[in-house]
Scaffold this motif. Structure first.
Motif, PDB file in Angstrom:
ATOM      1  N   ILE A 109       0.857  -1.205   0.000  1.00  0.00           N
ATOM      2  CA  ILE A 109       0.000   0.000   0.000  1.00  0.00           C
ATOM      3  C   ILE A 109       0.882   1.240   0.000  1.00  0.00           C
ATOM      4  O   ILE A 109       0.674   2.176  -0.770  1.00  0.00           O
ATOM      5  N   TYR A 110       1.927   1.232   0.839  1.00  0.00           N
ATOM      6  CA  TYR A 110       2.852   2.380   0.867  1.00  0.00           C
ATOM      7  C   TYR A 110       3.521   2.567  -0.500  1.00  0.00           C
ATOM      8  O   TYR A 110       3.593   3.681  -1.024  1.00  0.00           O
ATOM      9  N   VAL A 111       4.007   1.474  -1.083  1.00  0.00           N
ATOM     10  CA  VAL A 111       4.731   1.563  -2.361  1.00  0.00           C
ATOM     11  C   VAL A 111       3.829   2.157  -3.448  1.00  0.00           C
ATOM     12  O   VAL A 111       4.253   3.021  -4.225  1.00  0.00           O
ATOM     13  N   LEU A 112       2.568   1.719  -3.483  1.00  0.00           N
ATOM     14  CA  LEU A 112       1.644   2.234  -4.503  1.00  0.00           C
ATOM     15  C   LEU A 112       1.360   3.719  -4.285  1.00  0.00           C
ATOM     16  O   LEU A 112       1.373   4.509  -5.231  1.00  0.00           O
ATOM     17  N   ILE A 113       1.128   4.100  -3.020  1.00  0.00           N
ATOM     18  CA  ILE A 113       0.875   5.521  -2.719  1.00  0.00           C
ATOM     19  C   ILE A 113       2.094   6.352  -3.104  1.00  0.00           C
ATOM     20  O   ILE A 113       1.983   7.388  -3.762  1.00  0.00           O
ATOM     21  N   TYR A 114       3.285   5.873  -2.734  1.00  0.00           N
ATOM     22  CA  TYR A 114       4.514   6.617  -3.033  1.00  0.00           C
ATOM     23  C   TYR A 114       4.667   6.812  -4.534  1.00  0.00           C
ATOM     24  O   TYR A 114       4.959   7.903  -5.020  1.00  0.00           O
TER      25      TYR A 114
END
Ligand SMILES: [Zn+2]
Length: 272
Positions: free
Chosen positions: A160-165
């Motif tokens: 989720i973090y990687v996609l948001i970033y």
């Protein structure tokens, strides 16, 4: 195994951001095929290969070194939390890592040479977001990822973090006039990050966060005037082609016309 080149994600991003920049441009006079756009297409297509292998090595080595020192009780506690809470914590911790690494790249003259490649962007758009020297990208991303892996966040929370970033990093560079209202203090916007790239003295060494502008408020590095910057880039002579930019940090000292230590924003801010 991850894709070395994720054409599908690139195509989706291009199909969203190209029309968006035409519909809601910040700098309407800026052409789709602005200066050096082909060089940034090269970054988009191929830079990720170097970055992925570099990150495997750096994150792998870091985990071997520090993984054994993280108490098992801590990772168990992290993993026992619901996904939504892990995702919020992961975003916060990763962006603190990003802030510290990014600020360090501005403050240390040798590291600045790598980061100057990214700051050589003179016309902001979604494509320019990809112009990052692999050493810069590998170390800065590792500063975000290593704490997440060390603390044992679930792979879903990290994803989720990687996609948001990824999406936000493209968006905040884009040539769009979308503003966030009061949310601009919480979520990084084009307004927030365009000021990081502004070639104006008051903007040097400001707005280091990737996602969370309040980290800059805490760090004393926030700048968000109501107007938008008119000029982006750096004064130092960063070359224009990918292979030249790859070696630039290692040969920059040989450039007699504009010594890096005097030309970098970090050094200029220090000399004030
Ligand atoms: Zn920067």
């Amino acid at each position: 195994m991850f894709d070395l080149i994720d054409f599908k994600a690139m195509l989706i991003i291009a199909l969203i951001f190209i029309p968006l920049e035409q519909l809601l441009p910040l700098h309407g006079e800026q052409a789709l095929t602005r200066r050096h756009w082909l060089n940034d297409v090269f970054y988009l297509l191929f830079n990720g290969i170097l970055v992925k292998f570099g990150m495997l090595a750096v994150v792998g080595a870091a985990m071997l070194l520090i993984g054994r020192f993280v108490p098992e009780g801590l990772t168990t506690a992290v993993q026992s939390q619901p996904l939504w809470l892990q995702a919020i914590e992961a975003l916060l911790i990763a962006d603190i890592g990003f802030y510290v690494a990014h600020r360090t790249f501005h403050a240390v003259p040798f590291l600045w040479r790598f980061h100057a490649v990214h700051h050589s962007i003179e016309e902001m758009d979604w494509l320019a977001a990809h112009r990052v020297h692999p050493v810069d990208q590998i170390l800065t991303k590792s500063a975000s990822y290593v704490p997440l892996f060390a603390l044992g966040f679930s792979s879903e929370a990290v994803l989720i973090y990687v996609l948001i970033y990824h999406w936000q990093s493209v968006f905040i560079h884009s040539n769009t006039r979308i503003k966030f209202g009061p949310l601009k203090w919480l979520v990084a916007s084009p307004q927030f990050h365009h000021w990081h790239h502004a070639n104006e003295r008051q903007a040097y060494d400001k707005n280091f966060a990737g996602q969370l502008p309040f980290l800059d408020l805490i760090g004393g590095t926030l700048l968000m005037p109501d107007r938008m910057p008119e000029k982006y880039g750096v004064d130092e002579p960063v070359p224009q082609l990918y292979h030249q930019q790859l070696i630039y940090p290692f040969v920059a000292d040989a450039e007699p016309a504009a010594p890096i230590a005097e030309a970098s924003p970090a050094a200029a801010a220090k000399s004030e």
